[in-house]
Enzyme design. Sequence first.
Site, PDB file in Angstrom:
ATOM      1  N   ARG A 172       0.488  -1.306  -0.065  1.00  0.00           N
ATOM      2  CA  ARG A 172      -0.162   0.423   0.098  1.00  0.00           C
ATOM      3  C   ARG A 172       0.452   1.489  -0.038  1.00  0.00           C
ATOM      4  NH1 ARG A 172      -2.371  -0.237   5.831  1.00  0.00           N
ATOM      5  NH2 ARG A 172      -0.479  -0.048   7.729  1.00  0.00           N
ATOM      6  N   ASN A 190      -6.321   6.703   3.985  1.00  0.00           N
ATOM      7  CA  ASN A 190      -5.443   5.479   5.383  1.00  0.00           C
ATOM      8  C   ASN A 190      -4.213   6.411   5.715  1.00  0.00           C
ATOM      9  OD1 ASN A 190      -6.598   3.982   7.589  1.00  0.00           O
ATOM     10  ND2 ASN A 190      -4.551   3.296   7.040  1.00  0.00           N
ATOM     11  N   GLU A 191      -3.824   7.077   6.725  1.00  0.00           N
ATOM     12  CA  GLU A 191      -2.381   7.511   6.732  1.00  0.00           C
ATOM     13  C   GLU A 191      -1.469   7.829   5.840  1.00  0.00           C
ATOM     14  OE1 GLU A 191      -2.511   3.862  10.129  1.00  0.00           O
ATOM     15  OE2 GLU A 191      -1.344   3.677   8.870  1.00  0.00           O
ATOM     16  N   GLU A 194      -7.927   4.182  15.222  1.00  0.00           N
ATOM     17  CA  GLU A 194      -7.329   2.546  15.428  1.00  0.00           C
ATOM     18  C   GLU A 194      -6.830   2.712  17.027  1.00  0.00           C
ATOM     19  OE1 GLU A 194      -4.885   1.646  12.445  1.00  0.00           O
ATOM     20  OE2 GLU A 194      -5.972   1.926  11.171  1.00  0.00           O
ATOM     21  N   TRP A 253       3.952  -7.813  11.567  1.00  0.00           N
ATOM     22  CA  TRP A 253       3.761  -8.132   9.704  1.00  0.00           C
ATOM     23  C   TRP A 253       4.430  -9.247   9.974  1.00  0.00           C
ATOM     24  CZ3 TRP A 253       3.554  -3.690   6.055  1.00  0.00           C
ATOM     25  CH2 TRP A 253       2.989  -2.086   6.435  1.00  0.00           C
ATOM     26  N   GLU A 308      -0.474  -8.061   7.232  1.00  0.00           N
ATOM     27  CA  GLU A 308      -1.138  -8.149   8.530  1.00  0.00           C
ATOM     28  C   GLU A 308      -1.668  -9.623   9.659  1.00  0.00           C
ATOM     29  OE1 GLU A 308      -1.541  -3.143   8.822  1.00  0.00           O
ATOM     30  OE2 GLU A 308      -3.901  -4.374   9.081  1.00  0.00           O
TER      31      GLU A 308
END
Length: 690
Positions: free
Chosen positions: A112, A150-151, A313, A321, A363
């Site tokens: 990602r 996201n992030e 979160e 990971w 994950e």
Amino acid sequence: MAKSIQMDELKMGVCYYPEHWSEALWEDDFRRMREMNITVIRMAEFAWSIFEPEEDQFDFSFFQKALDLAHQYGLSVILGTPTATPPAWLTSKYPEVLNANKDGVLYQHGMRRHTNYSSPIFRQQCEKIVRNMVIAYKDHPALIGWQIDNEFNCHMDVFYAVADHVAFREWLKDRYESLENLNQAWGTVFWSQTYTDWAQVHLTRNMVSQSPNPHLALDEKRFISANTISFAKLQVDIIRELDPEHWITTNGTFGHLDNHEMTEELLDFFSYDSYPQFATIFPGTDDNSLQDRAWSMKLSNVRNMSPNFCVMEQQSGPGGWVDSIGMGTPRPGQIRLWSYQSVLHGTDLLVYFRWRTATFGTEMYWHGINDYHNQPNRRVREVAQVGKEFAKIGRVIAGTTYQADVAILQDYDNIWDGELDEWHGPLQQQSVRSWYKQLQYRHIPTDMVTLQPTTTLDALSDYKVIIYAHPAIMTDETAELLQAYVSQGGTLFFGARTGYKDLRGHCYMRPFPGAVAELCGVTVEDFTLIKGTIPAAELQWNGASERLQEGTSTAGFNEVLHVEHADVQVVAEYTSEYYAGSPALTKRTVGQGQVWYYGAAYNEPVVDALLDEIELSSPVGDLVEVSSEVELGIRSGKDKAYVFLLNYSDQQVPIKLKKQAKELLSGTTLQNEINMPAYGVFIFEIDLPH
């Protein structure tokens, strides 16, 4: 005006990925969530390939079913736009959307955040998926808000694709208007770097030396931030146009992004992803390390953007990971402790990551509340306990705000410049850590405040004490603001390397500390980096405090100060090296306040001595005595204040209540000696004076 989430009670949520699970599990999952007082779920932020399996072939039916069922169970839904993980068809058909390394080699599909924000095609594709997604779901009764992307800048906060070099040039043209101005700002006459055509200008590239033009490097980070905000705006504008009824946020604080500017310009409030165990997996050699308690400093930074915010979160299990990060399982009580750490610092909506641990993918070791087997476990029971407590105290706590009389000041220009410049960057890390640690151990609540162009004297005047340790970049305008703060009664601390650079990163041709030299009443007549064979000097303390012992060493840097005004008091001198007997620490009264200048980076013994000197103590010392293992913080409302005590120790610790006080979680009134359990949480209610 900082932007806050608006909640009438504390709410608990969880990240849920229906695409990872059989539809047969959904209903039982939602039923059990409600039993635990979970009322919000976040979903869809990684689901682009489901929404658009082929270019321009949209299908929103899968998540429509998930939203419908969530609504049946009274669950509200936050939808994430899926732009952090574009589908394989997109990156395969349009490889120019991919990010690249400094050599221009493309990062490939498979993780990602492997794209660049500058690609016109990527922006077009993102506009299209966001627009269609908003149209599909904007009227759904379960929807309460949008999380864009996201992030931002997670995993990768530098960008070197062809489109990024092009976008950088356009940004520079807008900023400098001409190559002549650019050459002057970047000092390109040095080493014959002068540009004669815009096509010659690039982002950082690999060179013989890995030390780039420092002024280019600073502007590169400014560009990355501006470009990221521009990409965020693309999505926000679409949502505001099509769905003005729902709030918009985004999550995470990652590199080379002015999150304060983004929040102020685009968002309704900021959200954060809180994983305190990151602070424990590399504990270092310091026996007094804050470890997971240090995460409060990160939460304090978020609070400066949104006094009340969402944790999108919240850690609910061991993290890991498949190829890198690995963390041990949180001990019984730690998940609850970390949850209240977030609440103390301003969280009114707490969303756990994640409902159930994934059984596949990168994950699959990043554990959620439920294990793979989906059977009850102690993490489920612990989160359920928090859910019951939120139901009990949520209406009382929501909307109250964290109270602090001390601020540690920072700014993005100095943070970004300090990444390359070891003459001030490492000093900042050393000093901030020392100040925050000792303030924590003395139970003095502290804010992290980011100085912005819009920061006013009124905003700074909220604080009795401000630490602005190493602002190498210092303008005359900032100096005037700080002088006004001191004059009206504030206490201000500077450290070594203050004020020697302008906004371009050029060094001033004026005595250090530059624009604040007159305010401090000192100049720097000599200096040295402490490194290699150059040792730290020792200090002799001339102040009233007896805490600083003989033999205390300086840290990071030594500046030899010269007193320029008779009203400057020398509080400490060097006792070793060739500058023994020279001033190291000074104090000056200006108006109603004081300004201190220390010619080094701050360490814990020096901070402790300074706290004694200015007689700074806990604001609720008349109510409670607490051992150093416990964090103390205060959230205040109109008539009441709520004193949080969080025990980060694996042992029970004593506290002493000097007055009767109601403890909210238990509903009991307590006084005198009390033992806090390991990882325990107390919240005491006190009346505020009218």
